[in-house]
Design a protein around this motif. Structure first.
Motif, PDB file in Angstrom:
ATOM      1  N   ALA A 109      -6.783 -20.322  57.980  1.00 13.73           N
ATOM      2  CA  ALA A 109      -5.688 -19.777  57.190  1.00 13.73           C
ATOM      3  C   ALA A 109      -5.116 -18.505  57.799  1.00 13.73           C
ATOM      4  N   VAL A 110      -5.888 -17.804  58.642  1.00 13.79           N
ATOM      5  CA  VAL A 110      -5.403 -16.548  59.197  1.00 13.79           C
ATOM      6  C   VAL A 110      -5.127 -16.643  60.700  1.00 13.79           C
ATOM      7  N   LEU A 111      -5.251 -17.825  61.292  1.00 13.17           N
ATOM      8  CA  LEU A 111      -4.857 -17.990  62.683  1.00 13.17           C
ATOM      9  C   LEU A 111      -3.347 -17.830  62.786  1.00 13.17           C
ATOM     10  N   ARG A 112      -2.877 -17.233  63.870  1.00 10.71           N
ATOM     11  CA  ARG A 112      -1.457 -16.903  63.973  1.00 10.71           C
ATOM     12  C   ARG A 112      -0.861 -17.356  65.300  1.00 10.71           C
ATOM     13  N   ASP A 113       0.436 -17.736  65.237  1.00 10.68           N
ATOM     14  CA  ASP A 113       1.161 -18.075  66.462  1.00 10.68           C
ATOM     15  C   ASP A 113       1.221 -16.869  67.388  1.00 10.68           C
ATOM     16  N   VAL A 114       1.547 -15.721  66.825  1.00  5.50           N
ATOM     17  CA  VAL A 114       1.641 -14.475  67.595  1.00  5.50           C
ATOM     18  C   VAL A 114       0.664 -13.474  66.974  1.00  5.50           C
ATOM     19  N   PRO A 115      -0.599 -13.504  67.404  1.00  5.94           N
ATOM     20  CA  PRO A 115      -1.585 -12.597  66.811  1.00  5.94           C
ATOM     21  C   PRO A 115      -1.295 -11.150  67.153  1.00  5.94           C
ATOM     22  N   ARG A 116      -1.604 -10.282  66.213  1.00  5.89           N
ATOM     23  CA  ARG A 116      -1.422  -8.844  66.400  1.00  5.89           C
ATOM     24  C   ARG A 116      -2.749  -8.273  66.891  1.00  5.89           C
ATOM     25  N   VAL A 117      -2.769  -7.850  68.141  1.00  6.86           N
ATOM     26  CA  VAL A 117      -4.014  -7.497  68.817  1.00  6.86           C
ATOM     27  C   VAL A 117      -3.989  -6.018  69.213  1.00  6.86           C
ATOM     28  N   LEU A 118      -5.010  -5.300  68.790  1.00  5.06           N
ATOM     29  CA  LEU A 118      -5.133  -3.877  69.090  1.00  5.06           C
ATOM     30  C   LEU A 118      -6.164  -3.658  70.185  1.00  5.06           C
ATOM     31  N   SER A 119      -5.768  -2.949  71.232  1.00  7.79           N
ATOM     32  CA  SER A 119      -6.698  -2.539  72.271  1.00  7.79           C
ATOM     33  C   SER A 119      -7.110  -1.096  72.024  1.00  7.79           C
ATOM     34  N   ILE A 120      -8.415  -0.877  71.947  1.00  8.64           N
ATOM     35  CA  ILE A 120      -8.965   0.478  71.842  1.00  8.64           C
ATOM     36  C   ILE A 120      -9.653   0.741  73.173  1.00  8.64           C
ATOM     37  N   ALA A 121      -9.013   1.497  74.037  1.00 10.04           N
ATOM     38  CA  ALA A 121      -9.512   1.599  75.410  1.00 10.04           C
ATOM     39  C   ALA A 121      -8.903   2.810  76.105  1.00 10.04           C
ATOM     40  N   GLY A 122      -9.359   3.031  77.335  1.00 11.70           N
ATOM     41  CA  GLY A 122      -8.834   4.104  78.155  1.00 11.70           C
ATOM     42  C   GLY A 122      -7.561   3.699  78.868  1.00 11.70           C
ATOM     43  N   SER A 123      -6.869   4.692  79.391  1.00  9.69           N
ATOM     44  CA  SER A 123      -5.608   4.459  80.081  1.00  9.69           C
ATOM     45  C   SER A 123      -5.812   4.513  81.596  1.00  9.69           C
ATOM     46  N   ASP A 124      -5.157   3.598  82.298  1.00  8.21           N
ATOM     47  CA  ASP A 124      -5.198   3.562  83.759  1.00  8.21           C
ATOM     48  C   ASP A 124      -3.774   3.779  84.275  1.00  8.21           C
ATOM     49  N   PRO A 125      -3.479   4.945  84.824  1.00  5.11           N
ATOM     50  CA  PRO A 125      -2.095   5.203  85.254  1.00  5.11           C
ATOM     51  C   PRO A 125      -1.610   4.277  86.356  1.00  5.11           C
ATOM     52  N   SER A 126      -2.536   3.632  87.094  1.00  5.45           N
ATOM     53  CA  SER A 126      -2.104   2.698  88.139  1.00  5.45           C
ATOM     54  C   SER A 126      -1.786   1.320  87.581  1.00  5.45           C
ATOM     55  N   GLY A 127      -2.068   1.100  86.279  1.00 10.60           N
ATOM     56  CA  GLY A 127      -1.629  -0.111  85.597  1.00 10.60           C
ATOM     57  C   GLY A 127      -2.522  -1.318  85.711  1.00 10.60           C
ATOM     58  N   GLY A 128      -3.631  -1.224  86.435  1.00  6.49           N
ATOM     59  CA  GLY A 128      -4.433  -2.422  86.669  1.00  6.49           C
ATOM     60  C   GLY A 128      -5.539  -2.675  85.689  1.00  6.49           C
ATOM     61  N   ALA A 129      -6.007  -1.644  84.995  1.00  2.00           N
ATOM     62  CA  ALA A 129      -7.143  -1.794  84.080  1.00  2.00           C
ATOM     63  C   ALA A 129      -6.810  -1.108  82.760  1.00  2.00           C
ATOM     64  N   GLY A 130      -7.825  -0.999  81.898  1.00  2.00           N
ATOM     65  CA  GLY A 130      -7.647  -0.293  80.635  1.00  2.00           C
ATOM     66  C   GLY A 130      -6.568  -0.892  79.758  1.00  2.00           C
ATOM     67  N   ILE A 131      -5.929  -0.031  78.966  1.00  2.00           N
ATOM     68  CA  ILE A 131      -4.935  -0.542  78.014  1.00  2.00           C
ATOM     69  C   ILE A 131      -3.761  -1.210  78.714  1.00  2.00           C
ATOM     70  N   GLN A 132      -3.435  -0.745  79.926  1.00  2.00           N
ATOM     71  CA  GLN A 132      -2.320  -1.374  80.628  1.00  2.00           C
ATOM     72  C   GLN A 132      -2.632  -2.839  80.935  1.00  2.00           C
ATOM     73  N   ALA A 133      -3.833  -3.106  81.405  1.00  2.00           N
ATOM     74  CA  ALA A 133      -4.233  -4.492  81.665  1.00  2.00           C
ATOM     75  C   ALA A 133      -4.342  -5.266  80.358  1.00  2.00           C
ATOM     76  N   ASP A 134      -4.881  -4.619  79.320  1.00  4.17           N
ATOM     77  CA  ASP A 134      -5.028  -5.295  78.029  1.00  4.17           C
ATOM     78  C   ASP A 134      -3.688  -5.757  77.481  1.00  4.17           C
ATOM     79  N   LEU A 135      -2.701  -4.879  77.500  1.00  2.00           N
ATOM     80  CA  LEU A 135      -1.392  -5.229  76.947  1.00  2.00           C
ATOM     81  C   LEU A 135      -0.750  -6.372  77.729  1.00  2.00           C
ATOM     82  N   LYS A 136      -0.958  -6.391  79.044  1.00  6.92           N
ATOM     83  CA  LYS A 136      -0.432  -7.504  79.839  1.00  6.92           C
ATOM     84  C   LYS A 136      -1.137  -8.808  79.479  1.00  6.92           C
ATOM     85  N   SER A 137      -2.454  -8.759  79.324  1.00  7.42           N
ATOM     86  CA  SER A 137      -3.218  -9.965  78.979  1.00  7.42           C
ATOM     87  C   SER A 137      -2.824 -10.486  77.609  1.00  7.42           C
TER      88      SER A 137
END
Length: 531
Positions: free
Chosen positions: A23-51
């Motif tokens: 009943a709570v599965l969603r087409d577009v799930p709202r996903v929160l990443s609680i993580a560190g930031s990687d200014p080079s964009g490859g890991a952390g929240i930057q990678a999470d948001l891309k995934s």
């Protein structure tokens, strides 16, 4: 259509208990990443948001730490006040329903405590914990004094995704040298925490790179579910763990099944590693290519692109036989349903048939979009045309039959839970980036309907094709030779896709196909449960 009939009946696969109610599965799930930031964009929240975006989710982020790093390593880490993190978490959850959360780098004990306090108050349906302790570069990302606090957080997670070094550290043991040792450590951590553990073989030696889901509490079909894989020869693995865990959180919020989620995510991650060199980022351990499965912006697909040769050892029809075996138990289950028996006899209550058609009309709307996506991903012009025609057929022919019947009755067009879960499953396959997995997911709606329609029509004819049968028009539609021919073409395209797929992808195809078969059974049974 005897050429499509099932020749063997296998026992049904054990049903998985979903971590997320349908009943709570969603087409577009709202996903929160609680993580560190990687200014080079490859890991952390930057990678999470891309995934998260790559798997069809809406990504959000609460930052636990600021790092100074690039592809060559971490130079410095700054941890903002934990109270500020708590404010971030409260601000998001006060306003937005969070379907899944991925927890990554936490830094110190106070940050762990802030996250734990928030989790105990706001419990999302899916919690994935990636216990980030040591970076691939060897840099320490969690203070030693915070390890105890992190261990106390583990029981609040649904899935824990340590690498082999982190798995050993969480248990206070030496790192596993073999896959068998790693699985045993995963079993112990699962027993200690009650969570499902994703044991990853990426840090082992050798050409193989298996992954496994381990749960000792009966939440999976088996205590250990191993998924084989090949090691991808690349130096670009920056952010792999972050990307995997956030992709799993997103997939689980759509599918509600850890095994299905891993079988969806693993081929995507392999492709992200294989195509990482295309990005040409940095001079060290570069990032993976999160959006490798999408066409280059501005580029048009070329029907004349060369075909990938079939995998050795599979002849034409071989993979279709693998899928055929999966249909047996599901077809048997469908034919045993009260709904099907009453439909064939013509005494099915009109209310149940009305509910079925209303749900099917809603389903076909989503199904047509998924077929259009298959057309966009198809490797040949012939396949593109077939899936495009099938998408159009959904809206023009089948849907018109539904509208004609429903227009003369009062049926409330409310989205049912089975319909939603089935469409969610297909949409998840459509964003996987794998044409082969998507084709396998859509195939049962051809194959099982053709089989069931043929059997029902034969029974209808054997009864003398009574003129007063209330559902005769529906029975004729699904026993139509045009639909039978379309089904044969769909099976042939799935067989071709399977022969050209990797081993991981073929395994994902079987899971996607079997899940769709299971949804077909539930879909036929839903009217009885609704009435």
């Amino acid at each position: 259509m005897s050429s499509l009939s099932s020749t063997s009946v296998l026992p049904a696969a054990p049903a998985l208990r979903p971590a997320v109610p349908s009943a709570v599965l969603r087409d577009v799930p709202r996903v929160l990443s609680i993580a560190g930031s990687d200014p080079s964009g490859g890991a952390g929240i930057q990678a999470d948001l891309k995934s998260i975006a790559a798997h069809g989710g809406y990504g959000m982020a609460a930052i636990t730490a600021l790092t100074v790093q690039n592809t060559r390593g971490v130079r410095a880490v700054h941890v903002p006040p934990p109270a500020f993190l708590a404010q971030q978490l409260e601000a998001v959850s006060d306003d937005i329903t969070i379907d899944a959360v991925k927890i990554g780098m936490l830094g110190d004990a106070e940050v762990v405590a802030a996250v734990r306090s928030w989790l105990e108050k706001v419990r999302p349906g899916v919690v994935v914990l990636d216990p980030v302790m040591v970076a691939t570069s060897g840099d320490r990302l969690l203070q030693a004094s915070a390890e105890t606090a992190l261990r106390e957080l583990l029981p609040l997670a649904d899935l824990i995704t340590p690498n082999l070094a982190e798995l050993a550290m969480l248990l206070g043991e030496a790192q596993a040298d073999t896959w068998a040792e790693a699985l045993e450590q995963g079993r112990r951590l699962a027993a200690d925490t009650g969570a499902t553990i994703l044991v990853k073989g990426g840090h082992l030696d050798g050409a193989a790179c298996p992954d496994a889901l381990v749960n000792t509490g009966g939440l999976l079909a088996r205590e250990i579910i191993e998924i084989p894989g090949d090691r991808i020869p690349t130096r670009n693995s920056h952010g792999t763990g972050c990307s995997l865990s956030s992709a799993m959180a997103t997939a689980q919020a759509r599918l509600g099944d850890w095994e299905a989620s891993l079988r969806l995510v693993k081929p995507w991650l392999a492709g992200a590693l294989e195509s990482s060199g295309d990005l040409d980022i940095g001079t060290g351990n570069g990032p993976i290519h999160h959006f490798h499965h999408l066409a280059t912006p501005g580029a048009l697909p070329s029907p004349a692109s060369p075909e990938v040769p079939p995998q050795q050892g599979l002849a034409a029809g071989d993979f279709a036989e693998v899928l055929r075996a999966e249909t047996g138990a599901h077809l048997e289950a469908i034919h045993g349903l009260e709904f099907i028996r009453d439909l064939a006899a013509g005494n099915l209550p009109e209310k149940q048939f009305g509910y079925y058609l209303a749900q099917d009309a809603i389903y076909l709307n989503g199904y047509s979009r998924v077929l259009a996506r298959a057309s966009a991903l198809a490797p040949t012009e012939a396949a593109q045309l077939f899936w495009a025609r099938s998408s159009q057929q959904c809206l023009e022919v089948e849907s018109e039959l539904h509208r004609s019947w429903l227009s003369t009755r009062t049926v409330e067009p409310v989205l049912g839970p089975v319909t939603k879960s089935y469409v969610d499953h297909l949409l998840a396959a459509s964003v996987s980036g794998s044409y082969a997995v998507l084709v396998a997911a859509v195939l049962p709606c051809f194959w099982l309907y053709a089989e069931v329609g043929q059997a029902l029509h034969a029974e209808f004819l054997a009864a003398g094709a009574p003129a007063d049968h209330p559902y005769a028009e529906w029975l004729r539609t699904y026993a139509d030779e045009d639909f039978a021919q379309a089904t044969r073409e769909a099976i042939a395209l799935a067989d071709e896709a399977g022969r050209r797929a990797s081993e991981d992808e073929r395994a994902g195809m079987v899971v996607a196909f079997s899940q769709s078969c299971r949804f077909e059974v539930d879909f036929f049974d839903a009217p009885r449960l609704h009435s």
